[in-house]
Design a protein around this motif. Sequence first.
Motif, PDB file in Angstrom:
ATOM      1  N   THR A  47       0.821  -1.203   0.000  1.00 57.10           N
ATOM      2  CA  THR A  47       0.000   0.000   0.000  1.00 57.10           C
ATOM      3  C   THR A  47       0.862   1.262   0.000  1.00 57.10           C
ATOM      4  OG1 THR A  47      -0.123  -0.098   2.407  1.00 57.10           O
ATOM      5  CG2 THR A  47      -1.914  -1.113   1.170  1.00 57.10           C
ATOM      6  N   PRO A  48       0.363   2.337  -0.606  1.00 56.67           N
ATOM      7  CA  PRO A  48       1.070   3.625  -0.540  1.00 56.67           C
ATOM      8  C   PRO A  48       1.120   4.140   0.897  1.00 56.67           C
ATOM      9  CG  PRO A  48      -0.650   3.643  -2.235  1.00 56.67           C
ATOM     10  CD  PRO A  48      -0.854   2.411  -1.421  1.00 56.67           C
ATOM     11  N   SER A  49       2.061   5.032   1.150  1.00 60.07           N
ATOM     12  CA  SER A  49       2.199   5.616   2.480  1.00 60.07           C
ATOM     13  C   SER A  49       0.915   6.335   2.876  1.00 60.07           C
ATOM     14  CB  SER A  49       3.372   6.606   2.489  1.00 60.07           C
ATOM     15  OG  SER A  49       3.475   7.255   3.738  1.00 60.07           O
ATOM     16  N   GLY A  50       0.436   6.050   4.079  1.00 57.71           N
ATOM     17  CA  GLY A  50      -0.761   6.698   4.590  1.00 57.71           C
ATOM     18  C   GLY A  50      -2.047   5.952   4.315  1.00 57.71           C
ATOM     19  N   LEU A  51      -1.999   4.926   3.455  1.00 56.85           N
ATOM     20  CA  LEU A  51      -3.218   4.176   3.156  1.00 56.85           C
ATOM     21  C   LEU A  51      -3.395   3.062   4.190  1.00 56.85           C
ATOM     22  CD1 LEU A  51      -4.562   3.169  -0.310  1.00 56.85           C
ATOM     23  CD2 LEU A  51      -4.736   1.589   1.596  1.00 56.85           C
ATOM     24  N   ASN A  52      -4.552   3.052   4.821  1.00 61.56           N
ATOM     25  CA  ASN A  52      -4.862   2.072   5.859  1.00 61.56           C
ATOM     26  C   ASN A  52      -6.228   1.462   5.614  1.00 61.56           C
ATOM     27  OD1 ASN A  52      -2.487   2.658   7.600  1.00 61.56           O
ATOM     28  ND2 ASN A  52      -3.500   4.651   7.806  1.00 61.56           N
ATOM     29  N   GLN A  53      -6.371   0.211   6.015  1.00 63.21           N
ATOM     30  CA  GLN A  53      -7.668  -0.441   5.948  1.00 63.21           C
ATOM     31  C   GLN A  53      -8.439  -0.206   7.229  1.00 63.21           C
ATOM     32  OE1 GLN A  53      -6.126  -4.415   3.888  1.00 63.21           O
ATOM     33  NE2 GLN A  53      -8.351  -4.269   3.817  1.00 63.21           N
ATOM     34  N   ASP A 102     -12.039  12.579 -15.193  1.00 58.55           N
ATOM     35  CA  ASP A 102     -11.039  11.550 -14.923  1.00 58.55           C
ATOM     36  C   ASP A 102     -11.075  11.190 -13.440  1.00 58.55           C
ATOM     37  OD1 ASP A 102     -10.080  11.421 -17.543  1.00 58.55           O
ATOM     38  OD2 ASP A 102      -8.729  13.125 -17.211  1.00 58.55           O
ATOM     39  N   PHE A 103     -10.706   9.967 -13.129  1.00 59.23           N
ATOM     40  CA  PHE A 103     -10.687   9.541 -11.733  1.00 59.23           C
ATOM     41  C   PHE A 103      -9.437  10.071 -11.034  1.00 59.23           C
ATOM     42  CE2 PHE A 103     -13.680   6.461 -13.456  1.00 59.23           C
ATOM     43  CZ  PHE A 103     -14.649   6.448 -12.461  1.00 59.23           C
ATOM     44  N   THR A 104      -9.620  10.510  -9.805  1.00 54.32           N
ATOM     45  CA  THR A 104      -8.512  10.993  -8.984  1.00 54.32           C
ATOM     46  C   THR A 104      -8.484  10.206  -7.678  1.00 54.32           C
ATOM     47  OG1 THR A 104      -9.863  12.717  -7.934  1.00 54.32           O
ATOM     48  CG2 THR A 104      -8.691  13.308  -9.975  1.00 54.32           C
ATOM     49  N   TYR A 105      -7.314  10.197  -7.032  1.00 56.55           N
ATOM     50  CA  TYR A 105      -7.110   9.379  -5.840  1.00 56.55           C
ATOM     51  C   TYR A 105      -6.409  10.220  -4.767  1.00 56.55           C
ATOM     52  CZ  TYR A 105      -8.108   5.857  -9.329  1.00 56.55           C
ATOM     53  OH  TYR A 105      -8.712   5.147 -10.339  1.00 56.55           O
ATOM     54  N   ASP A 106      -6.991  10.193  -3.562  1.00 61.20           N
ATOM     55  CA  ASP A 106      -6.442  10.950  -2.443  1.00 61.20           C
ATOM     56  C   ASP A 106      -6.585  10.140  -1.165  1.00 61.20           C
ATOM     57  OD1 ASP A 106      -5.953  13.789  -3.659  1.00 61.20           O
ATOM     58  OD2 ASP A 106      -7.989  13.252  -4.293  1.00 61.20           O
ATOM     59  N   ILE A 107      -5.637  10.332  -0.257  1.00 58.53           N
ATOM     60  CA  ILE A 107      -5.728   9.693   1.055  1.00 58.53           C
ATOM     61  C   ILE A 107      -6.584  10.575   1.962  1.00 58.53           C
ATOM     62  CG2 ILE A 107      -4.450   8.958   3.099  1.00 58.53           C
ATOM     63  CD1 ILE A 107      -3.983   7.164   0.739  1.00 58.53           C
ATOM     64  N   LEU A 108      -7.598  10.006   2.568  1.00 56.08           N
ATOM     65  CA  LEU A 108      -8.439  10.741   3.507  1.00 56.08           C
ATOM     66  C   LEU A 108      -7.664  10.993   4.802  1.00 56.08           C
ATOM     67  CD1 LEU A 108     -11.747   8.755   2.949  1.00 56.08           C
ATOM     68  CD2 LEU A 108     -11.402  11.186   2.413  1.00 56.08           C
ATOM     69  N   ALA A 208      -3.763   4.771 -12.675  1.00 49.95           N
ATOM     70  CA  ALA A 208      -4.163   5.224 -11.343  1.00 49.95           C
ATOM     71  C   ALA A 208      -2.935   5.787 -10.624  1.00 49.95           C
ATOM     72  CB  ALA A 208      -4.767   4.078 -10.548  1.00 49.95           C
ATOM     73  N   GLN A 209      -2.959   7.072 -10.324  1.00 51.02           N
ATOM     74  CA  GLN A 209      -1.829   7.758  -9.730  1.00 51.02           C
ATOM     75  C   GLN A 209      -2.220   8.399  -8.404  1.00 51.02           C
ATOM     76  OE1 GLN A 209       1.449   8.472 -11.342  1.00 51.02           O
ATOM     77  NE2 GLN A 209       0.867   6.757 -12.673  1.00 51.02           N
ATOM     78  N   LEU A 210      -1.353   8.242  -7.421  1.00 50.81           N
ATOM     79  CA  LEU A 210      -1.513   8.904  -6.128  1.00 50.81           C
ATOM     80  C   LEU A 210      -0.262   9.727  -5.867  1.00 50.81           C
ATOM     81  CD1 LEU A 210      -3.050   9.323  -3.436  1.00 50.81           C
ATOM     82  CD2 LEU A 210      -1.875   7.273  -2.579  1.00 50.81           C
ATOM     83  N   ASN A 211      -0.413  11.038  -5.851  1.00 46.92           N
ATOM     84  CA  ASN A 211       0.727  11.951  -5.672  1.00 46.92           C
ATOM     85  C   ASN A 211       1.835  11.687  -6.687  1.00 46.92           C
ATOM     86  OD1 ASN A 211      -0.560  13.100  -3.383  1.00 46.92           O
ATOM     87  ND2 ASN A 211       0.283  11.484  -2.067  1.00 46.92           N
ATOM     88  N   GLY A 212       1.418  11.406  -7.931  1.00 43.96           N
ATOM     89  CA  GLY A 212       2.379  11.214  -9.004  1.00 43.96           C
ATOM     90  C   GLY A 212       3.011   9.834  -9.056  1.00 43.96           C
ATOM     91  N   HIS A 213       2.563   8.903  -8.233  1.00 41.94           N
ATOM     92  CA  HIS A 213       3.118   7.549  -8.199  1.00 41.94           C
ATOM     93  C   HIS A 213       2.023   6.521  -8.495  1.00 41.94           C
ATOM     94  CE1 HIS A 213       6.934   8.985  -6.565  1.00 41.94           C
ATOM     95  NE2 HIS A 213       6.229   9.736  -5.722  1.00 41.94           N
ATOM     96  N   ASN A 214       2.429   5.407  -9.103  1.00 39.56           N
ATOM     97  CA  ASN A 214       1.486   4.321  -9.379  1.00 39.56           C
ATOM     98  C   ASN A 214       0.967   3.721  -8.078  1.00 39.56           C
ATOM     99  OD1 ASN A 214       1.997   4.657 -12.102  1.00 39.56           O
ATOM    100  ND2 ASN A 214       3.501   3.012 -12.197  1.00 39.56           N
ATOM    101  N   ILE A 215      -0.290   3.298  -8.091  1.00 43.52           N
ATOM    102  CA  ILE A 215      -0.876   2.592  -6.940  1.00 43.52           C
ATOM    103  C   ILE A 215      -0.688   1.094  -7.195  1.00 43.52           C
ATOM    104  CG2 ILE A 215      -2.949   2.248  -5.549  1.00 43.52           C
ATOM    105  CD1 ILE A 215      -3.982   4.921  -6.615  1.00 43.52           C
ATOM    106  N   ASN A 216       0.366   0.551  -6.653  1.00 39.41           N
ATOM    107  CA  ASN A 216       0.762  -0.826  -6.984  1.00 39.41           C
ATOM    108  C   ASN A 216       0.268  -1.867  -5.984  1.00 39.41           C
ATOM    109  OD1 ASN A 216       2.223  -0.242  -9.378  1.00 39.41           O
ATOM    110  ND2 ASN A 216       3.937   0.504  -8.131  1.00 39.41           N
ATOM    111  N   MET A 217      -0.688  -1.515  -5.145  1.00 38.07           N
ATOM    112  CA  MET A 217      -1.108  -2.469  -4.115  1.00 38.07           C
ATOM    113  C   MET A 217      -1.851  -3.659  -4.725  1.00 38.07           C
ATOM    114  SD  MET A 217      -4.099  -0.276  -2.253  1.00 38.07           S
ATOM    115  CE  MET A 217      -5.525   0.362  -3.117  1.00 38.07           C
ATOM    116  N   ASN A 218      -1.664  -4.797  -4.104  1.00 37.64           N
ATOM    117  CA  ASN A 218      -2.314  -6.030  -4.544  1.00 37.64           C
ATOM    118  C   ASN A 218      -3.133  -6.630  -3.403  1.00 37.64           C
ATOM    119  OD1 ASN A 218       0.041  -6.683  -3.097  1.00 37.64           O
ATOM    120  ND2 ASN A 218       0.148  -8.709  -4.032  1.00 37.64           N
TER     121      ASN A 218
END
Length: 229
Positions: A47-53, A102-108, A208-218
């Motif tokens: 997961t990207p930094s700051g992303l939590n379940q 377009d879809f955008t992605y942000d950490i809440l 899918a980009q978060l802060n300019g980086h790919n979201i590579n989570m699996n």
Amino acid sequence: MKHAFLFFLFIITFSYAQENIVTKEVDSLYKEDQFYAGVTYNLLAKTPSGLNQSGFSLGFHLGFIKDMPINKSRNFAIGVGLGFSANSFNQNLLISKDNSRDFTYDILESSSTYSKNKFSSYLIEVPFEFRWRTSTPMEYKFWRIYTGFKFGYVLAQTSKYIGDLGSLKHSKNDDFNSLQYGLTLSAGYNTWNIYLYYALNPLFSKDAQLNGHNINMNAIKIGLMFYVL
């Protein structure tokens, strides 16, 4: 998801009833475990930094596997099947759209107030298994280890958010990888089997980009799998 859960309960009930059926005829060319139903707890890895379940992310899995024994005693087999899987992931990745649609992605942020934020996917799956078991023509309770590979094609996916930003619901997001695949393992005795799925490719495409980086989570799925004839 509700329909999948009800059908899952039906399969489990049927599997218990099956144990009470007495088979008088010995089938020397028997096959094993051709229907399956499972429930998993879904995790996100890489997961990207700051992303939590948060909350409880569930998966429901149903299908049929053709059992093809490959030795005389029939305790080794190859399995090929077709199934359906419904999965949800509760987390703090907000999926929204900008002015260009377009879809955008942000950490809440932790200070954000929301009651729901999740994405869900519904897949047609093709499992391949190499199967070992201790069954015999007269033994219906046995140990098993099934390991293999699973391909999944995403039929539909949705993302939902309810909170201080309003109510957001999106579908037909091409940023999700339509093809999902990974390694599987089922091991256990009789009805109860531990199940593990480890995805070998990301849930999202490179778009899918978060802060300019790919979201590579699996995805990693851990739970129980039930098999019946």
